[in-house]
Design a protein around this motif. Structure first.
Motif, PDB file in Angstrom:
ATOM      1  N   GLU A 166     -38.360 -15.315 -25.944  1.00 57.10           N
ATOM      2  CA  GLU A 166     -37.864 -15.390 -27.321  1.00 57.10           C
ATOM      3  C   GLU A 166     -38.185 -14.108 -28.083  1.00 57.10           C
ATOM      4  O   GLU A 166     -37.305 -13.526 -28.750  1.00 57.10           O
ATOM      5  N   ARG A 167     -39.427 -13.669 -27.994  1.00 59.44           N
ATOM      6  CA  ARG A 167     -39.833 -12.469 -28.711  1.00 59.44           C
ATOM      7  C   ARG A 167     -39.111 -11.232 -28.165  1.00 59.44           C
ATOM      8  O   ARG A 167     -38.622 -10.388 -28.931  1.00 59.44           O
ATOM      9  N   ALA A 168     -39.049 -11.103 -26.860  1.00 58.33           N
ATOM     10  CA  ALA A 168     -38.427  -9.921 -26.256  1.00 58.33           C
ATOM     11  C   ALA A 168     -36.961  -9.786 -26.667  1.00 58.33           C
ATOM     12  O   ALA A 168     -36.511  -8.698 -27.051  1.00 58.33           O
ATOM     13  N   LYS A 169     -36.218 -10.878 -26.602  1.00 60.73           N
ATOM     14  CA  LYS A 169     -34.805 -10.840 -27.000  1.00 60.73           C
ATOM     15  C   LYS A 169     -34.661 -10.483 -28.472  1.00 60.73           C
ATOM     16  O   LYS A 169     -33.803  -9.671 -28.852  1.00 60.73           O
ATOM     17  N   ALA A 170     -35.502 -11.084 -29.313  1.00 57.75           N
ATOM     18  CA  ALA A 170     -35.432 -10.823 -30.753  1.00 57.75           C
ATOM     19  C   ALA A 170     -35.802  -9.377 -31.071  1.00 57.75           C
ATOM     20  O   ALA A 170     -35.179  -8.736 -31.926  1.00 57.75           O
ATOM     21  N   TYR A 171     -36.789  -8.832 -30.368  1.00 58.68           N
ATOM     22  CA  TYR A 171     -37.219  -7.463 -30.615  1.00 58.68           C
ATOM     23  C   TYR A 171     -36.121  -6.467 -30.229  1.00 58.68           C
ATOM     24  O   TYR A 171     -35.882  -5.487 -30.941  1.00 58.68           O
TER      25      TYR A 171
ATOM     26  N   ALA B  67     -36.929  -9.785 -16.752  1.00 58.21           N
ATOM     27  CA  ALA B  67     -36.086  -8.608 -16.499  1.00 58.21           C
ATOM     28  C   ALA B  67     -34.606  -8.967 -16.513  1.00 58.21           C
ATOM     29  O   ALA B  67     -33.775  -8.198 -17.014  1.00 58.21           O
ATOM     30  N   MET B  68     -34.268 -10.139 -15.997  1.00 58.55           N
ATOM     31  CA  MET B  68     -32.868 -10.550 -15.914  1.00 58.55           C
ATOM     32  C   MET B  68     -32.308 -11.011 -17.256  1.00 58.55           C
ATOM     33  O   MET B  68     -31.101 -10.902 -17.504  1.00 58.55           O
ATOM     34  N   ASN B  69     -33.162 -11.527 -18.127  1.00 59.18           N
ATOM     35  CA  ASN B  69     -32.681 -12.168 -19.355  1.00 59.18           C
ATOM     36  C   ASN B  69     -32.889 -11.353 -20.627  1.00 59.18           C
ATOM     37  O   ASN B  69     -32.487 -11.787 -21.705  1.00 59.18           O
ATOM     38  N   VAL B  70     -33.509 -10.192 -20.493  1.00 55.44           N
ATOM     39  CA  VAL B  70     -33.707  -9.326 -21.653  1.00 55.44           C
ATOM     40  C   VAL B  70     -32.902  -8.056 -21.438  1.00 55.44           C
ATOM     41  O   VAL B  70     -33.073  -7.369 -20.424  1.00 55.44           O
ATOM     42  N   ASN B  71     -32.044  -7.740 -22.369  1.00 57.09           N
ATOM     43  CA  ASN B  71     -31.110  -6.620 -22.215  1.00 57.09           C
ATOM     44  C   ASN B  71     -31.735  -5.283 -22.640  1.00 57.09           C
ATOM     45  O   ASN B  71     -31.247  -4.603 -23.542  1.00 57.09           O
ATOM     46  N   ALA B  72     -32.831  -4.955 -21.984  1.00 56.14           N
ATOM     47  CA  ALA B  72     -33.533  -3.695 -22.247  1.00 56.14           C
ATOM     48  C   ALA B  72     -34.539  -3.477 -21.121  1.00 56.14           C
ATOM     49  O   ALA B  72     -34.942  -4.425 -20.442  1.00 56.14           O
ATOM     50  N   PRO B  73     -34.967  -2.223 -20.896  1.00 62.88           N
ATOM     51  CA  PRO B  73     -35.942  -1.949 -19.836  1.00 62.88           C
ATOM     52  C   PRO B  73     -37.254  -2.714 -20.035  1.00 62.88           C
ATOM     53  O   PRO B  73     -37.781  -2.764 -21.146  1.00 62.88           O
ATOM     54  N   LEU B  74     -37.755  -3.284 -18.949  1.00 58.66           N
ATOM     55  CA  LEU B  74     -39.027  -4.007 -18.964  1.00 58.66           C
ATOM     56  C   LEU B  74     -40.137  -3.108 -18.443  1.00 58.66           C
ATOM     57  O   LEU B  74     -40.029  -2.523 -17.368  1.00 58.66           O
ATOM     58  N   ASN B  75     -41.215  -3.024 -19.208  1.00 59.86           N
ATOM     59  CA  ASN B  75     -42.407  -2.259 -18.852  1.00 59.86           C
ATOM     60  C   ASN B  75     -43.535  -3.245 -18.542  1.00 59.86           C
ATOM     61  O   ASN B  75     -43.795  -4.147 -19.329  1.00 59.86           O
ATOM     62  N   VAL B  76     -44.169  -3.092 -17.368  1.00 68.22           N
ATOM     63  CA  VAL B  76     -45.333  -3.920 -17.054  1.00 68.22           C
ATOM     64  C   VAL B  76     -46.539  -3.014 -16.809  1.00 68.22           C
ATOM     65  O   VAL B  76     -46.396  -1.820 -16.511  1.00 68.22           O
TER      66      VAL B  76
END
Length: 256
Positions: free
Chosen positions: A166-171, A194-203
């Motif tokens: 929720e937070r990642a998508k909103a951000y 990674a699949m559901n957020v339309n931006a690069p994921l950093n871990v």
């Protein structure tokens, strides 16, 4: 191509961006010499190098001075970790981000953790910050400046996956360039985010999370080791100082 464009391009490459984290100029120059394509500063490491704990306990000018020194002396893009922005209000955070952009960095990490109280900043409030931050950066000539929105759900919540999504998508919808989720380590959860957020994921690197090829296959675009290097430097110094003191004690006993 300027540093901001170069840094953005590294996140769209087929290869995972392995970001080295520096805490001072020497560590930054060493990482650059080792072949890292970009550097991220570590607030934890910078604070420790000055004798403080992490958590915005040092003066922001002092913190920014180290970031400026690093940026001025390396040729590769630098992303600045400025924790939660060193202010309690949006205007103060925006002012500090613009000052950070002015020293030549290509991006920032900005987190949703509260510093003077427990918990995370409320989602709508953090989204408002990100929206206003993006507008301010654009208006001051920093188009496409990389905002890596860090969420500390995995560090503070017992069951963090759904709130993280929720937070990642909103951000991202509010102007973030990418999302950083320290503490995320399960393969299925990494892949789902990674699949559901339309931006690069950093871990963030963890003892059980070090395989770049595996992370790339799961959809991770950026991987960083945080304060691991600064911690190793401190541990090395402590061990060698302890050994040196023992040696000097032995020499002193021998002479007597």
């Amino acid at each position: 191509m300027n540093k901001i464009q170069e840094f953005n391009k590294l996140h769209s490459s087929k290869e995972l961006l392995f970001l080295g984290n520096a805490h001072d100029l020497l560590s930054a120059l060493t990482l650059e010499k080792a072949g890292f394509k970009a550097i991220g500063t570590t607030s934890w490491g910078i604070a420790n190098s000055l004798g403080f704990a992490d958590g915005e306990l040092i003066d922001f000018d002092r913190h920014l001075g180290i970031i400026k020194t690093i940026t001025a002396n390396v040729k590769i893009p630098v992303s600045a970790d400025i924790e939660a922005g060193y202010s309690e209000d949006i205007d103060g955070i925006i002012h500090n981000v613009l000052r950070t952009a002015d020293v030549g960095v290509a991006g920032i990490n900005i987190e949703d953790s509260m510093k003077k109280s427990n918990g995370l900043r409320e989602i709508t409030q953090h989204c408002k910050l990100l929206k206003e931050l993006r507008v301010a950066l654009d208006q001051h000539g920093f188009e496409d400046f990389y905002i890596n929105a860090r969420t500390d759900t995995y560090l503070q919540k017992e069951y963090p996956l759904m709130e993280t999504l929720e937070r990642a998508k909103a951000y991202v919808d509010s102007g973030a360039s990418g999302v950083f989720v320290p503490g995320l380590k399960k393969d299925d959860e990494i892949k789902e985010i990674a699949m559901n957020v339309n931006a690069p994921l950093n871990v963030l690197s963890l003892p059980e999370l070090t395989n770049c090829n595996k992370l790339e296959a799961l959809g991770v675009k950026r991987f960083s080791f945080g304060n691991a290097l600064s911690d190793k430097v401190i541990a090395y110094l402590e061990k060698n100082i302890d050994d040196l003191v023992k040696l000097m004690d032995t020499i002193h006993l021998y002479r007597n």
